[in-house]
Write a protein that holds these residues in place. Structure first.
Motif, PDB file in Angstrom:
ATOM      1  N   HIS A  12      36.669  38.688  33.690  1.00 37.46           N
ATOM      2  CA  HIS A  12      35.204  39.036  34.012  1.00 37.46           C
ATOM      3  C   HIS A  12      34.845  38.336  35.532  1.00 37.46           C
ATOM      4  O   HIS A  12      33.986  37.897  35.969  1.00 37.46           O
ATOM      5  CB  HIS A  12      34.175  39.023  33.307  1.00 37.46           C
ATOM      6  N   HIS A  59      26.434  33.310  31.811  1.00 33.42           N
ATOM      7  CA  HIS A  59      27.008  32.149  32.465  1.00 33.42           C
ATOM      8  C   HIS A  59      25.499  31.237  32.986  1.00 33.42           C
ATOM      9  O   HIS A  59      25.758  30.652  33.943  1.00 33.42           O
ATOM     10  CB  HIS A  59      27.863  32.269  33.561  1.00 33.42           C
ATOM     11  N   HIS A 125      27.503  38.671  35.650  1.00 37.39           N
ATOM     12  CA  HIS A 125      28.878  39.194  35.892  1.00 37.39           C
ATOM     13  C   HIS A 125      29.633  39.471  34.897  1.00 37.39           C
ATOM     14  O   HIS A 125      30.388  40.675  34.910  1.00 37.39           O
ATOM     15  CB  HIS A 125      29.359  38.595  36.920  1.00 37.39           C
ATOM     16  N   HIS A 194      41.634  30.020  32.026  1.00 34.87           N
ATOM     17  CA  HIS A 194      40.987  29.149  33.280  1.00 34.87           C
ATOM     18  C   HIS A 194      40.288  28.046  33.316  1.00 34.87           C
ATOM     19  O   HIS A 194      39.659  28.062  32.082  1.00 34.87           O
ATOM     20  CB  HIS A 194      40.348  30.294  34.075  1.00 34.87           C
ATOM     21  N   GLU A 241      36.436  31.496  26.743  1.00 29.35           N
ATOM     22  CA  GLU A 241      35.771  32.940  26.596  1.00 29.35           C
ATOM     23  C   GLU A 241      36.760  34.126  25.903  1.00 29.35           C
ATOM     24  O   GLU A 241      36.474  35.218  25.650  1.00 29.35           O
ATOM     25  CB  GLU A 241      35.893  33.372  28.100  1.00 29.35           C
ATOM     26  N   SER A 268      41.562  35.277  41.021  1.00 31.42           N
ATOM     27  CA  SER A 268      40.865  34.052  41.723  1.00 31.42           C
ATOM     28  C   SER A 268      41.218  32.829  40.970  1.00 31.42           C
ATOM     29  O   SER A 268      42.744  32.830  41.321  1.00 31.42           O
ATOM     30  CB  SER A 268      39.492  34.198  40.957  1.00 31.42           C
ATOM     31  N   THR A 270      42.007  32.534  37.589  1.00 30.25           N
ATOM     32  CA  THR A 270      42.088  33.128  36.324  1.00 30.25           C
ATOM     33  C   THR A 270      43.443  33.780  35.835  1.00 30.25           C
ATOM     34  O   THR A 270      43.779  34.787  36.751  1.00 30.25           O
ATOM     35  CB  THR A 270      40.790  33.772  36.055  1.00 30.25           C
TER      36      THR A 270
HETATM   37  C1  DHB Z   1      36.003  32.406  37.441  1.00 27.39           C
HETATM   38  C2  DHB Z   1      36.188  33.188  36.168  1.00 27.39           C
HETATM   39  C3  DHB Z   1      35.184  33.079  35.265  1.00 27.39           C
HETATM   40  O1  DHB Z   1      35.209  33.780  34.066  1.00 27.39           O
HETATM   41  C4  DHB Z   1      33.793  32.971  35.665  1.00 27.39           C
HETATM   42  O2  DHB Z   1      32.809  33.359  34.946  1.00 27.39           O
HETATM   43  C5  DHB Z   1      33.690  32.374  36.907  1.00 27.39           C
HETATM   44  C6  DHB Z   1      34.859  32.229  37.693  1.00 27.39           C
HETATM   45  C7  DHB Z   1      37.059  32.466  38.400  1.00 27.39           C
HETATM   46  O3  DHB Z   1      38.359  32.498  38.029  1.00 27.39           O
HETATM   47  O4  DHB Z   1      36.869  31.951  39.421  1.00 27.39           O
END
Ligand code: DHB
Ligand code: FE
Length: 289
Positions: A12, A59, A125, A194, A241, A268, A270
């Protein structure tokens, strides 16, 4: 009797919302992730679930560090998304299903899960993006009513993987005893590996993620044997998570088979993963109807 037709899980990452807003879904960076939703869209169009029970970690939008429920269940007729500071466009409100929420709450408390009940609850998110990924063309008319369920994966002590598995099983029992005829999909969001902060920022463990993607289908209880410390070592501090995936899988009480899965790094920071499971009632459950 309620009919849990499947389970769905996805990462996510907030930047997914940015990619959607900018129309980058089919660009080389994003397409390996977004292409994974083609079979999901086909399945949703065919199966047409009425309700999504979404298990995720907030979050800081709805639950902040001063009051952090380990497990919370939304009990509203509508859930608003709001600006949470990641620069993601705010999505239209999501319809709730308060009667099903209260049924879940009654059943979970009777099952000794002393959850927090939220009659007002903003969804972040981790709830909104998975629904947008499932229903990219929905606009303001989401085709499912929703029940948000949050698991604390932010402030230690966190619940164990085993506890989240048992929560999922209790959610599954609650959904199986709901007298309505709705078709229900259980959604788990987050992960996979991540770590966003500290000396291991940017840490991704592809081998562990692939093990999780395999075990969550065929041997989910193997994942419940990891302590939180071991999970953090393997998956990074935010990789916990995975709890939400484990709880989702626990809620599937029938015969479970994989419809599709995908894994792509990085999305990103992750390990980006998508998984769709079909849940078919066991013969004894059909006989009892
Ligand atoms: C990222 C991943 C997440 O699960 C999150 O809540 C915020 C950022 C990331 O990879 O940037
Ligand atoms: Fe997250």
């Amino acid at each position: 009797m309620a009919n849990v037709i499947g389970g769905f899980a996805t990462s996510h990452v907030p930047s997914i919302g940015g990619a959607i807003a900018k129309g980058l879904q089919r660009t080389p960076y994003w397409s390996p992730f977004f292409n994974a939703f083609d079979p999901v869209h086909e399945w949703l169009a065919r199966e047409k679930p009425d309700v999504a029970v979404v298990i995720y970690n907030d979050h800081g939008l709805s639950h902040f560090l001063d009051k952090m429920p380990t497990f919370a269940v939304g009990a509203a007729e509508e859930y608003r998304n709001a600006d949470e500071g990641w620069g993601i466009p705010v999505l239209p409100p999501f319809p709730g299903h308060a009667a099903l929420s209260w049924h879940l709450i009654e059943s979970l408390v009777a099952d000794e899960f002393d959850i927090t009940t939220c009659q007002e609850h903003l969804v972040d998110h981790a709830f909104a993006l998975p629904l947008k990924l499932m229903y990219p063309d929905a606009g303001a008319n989401w085709p499912v009513r929703t029940v948000p369920i949050t698991i604390n994966s932010v402030q230690h002590p966190l619940p164990s993987a085993l506890r989240c598995w048992k929560l999922g099983q209790a959610i599954g029992r609650a959904l199986d005893s709901w007298p309505g005829a709705e078709k229900i999909v259980v959604v788990g969001t987050g992960g996979l590996s991540h770590q966003l902060d500290g000396t291991r920022a940017g840490f991704i463990n592809k081998a562990f993620d692939q093990l999780c993607l395999d075990k969550i289908v065929s041997d989910p209880e193997a994942l419940t044997r990891y302590s939180n410390k071991e999970l953090i070592e393997q998956a990074g501090s935010q990789g916990v998570e995975l709890m939400c995936w484990i709880a989702m899988r626990g809620a599937l009480t029938g015969r479970v088979s994989k419809v599709s899965s995908a894994y792509h790094v990085p999305v990103s920071n992750t390990g980006g993963a998508v998984l769709l499971l079909q849940n078919e009632p066991l013969p004894q459950a059909l006989a009892a109807e």
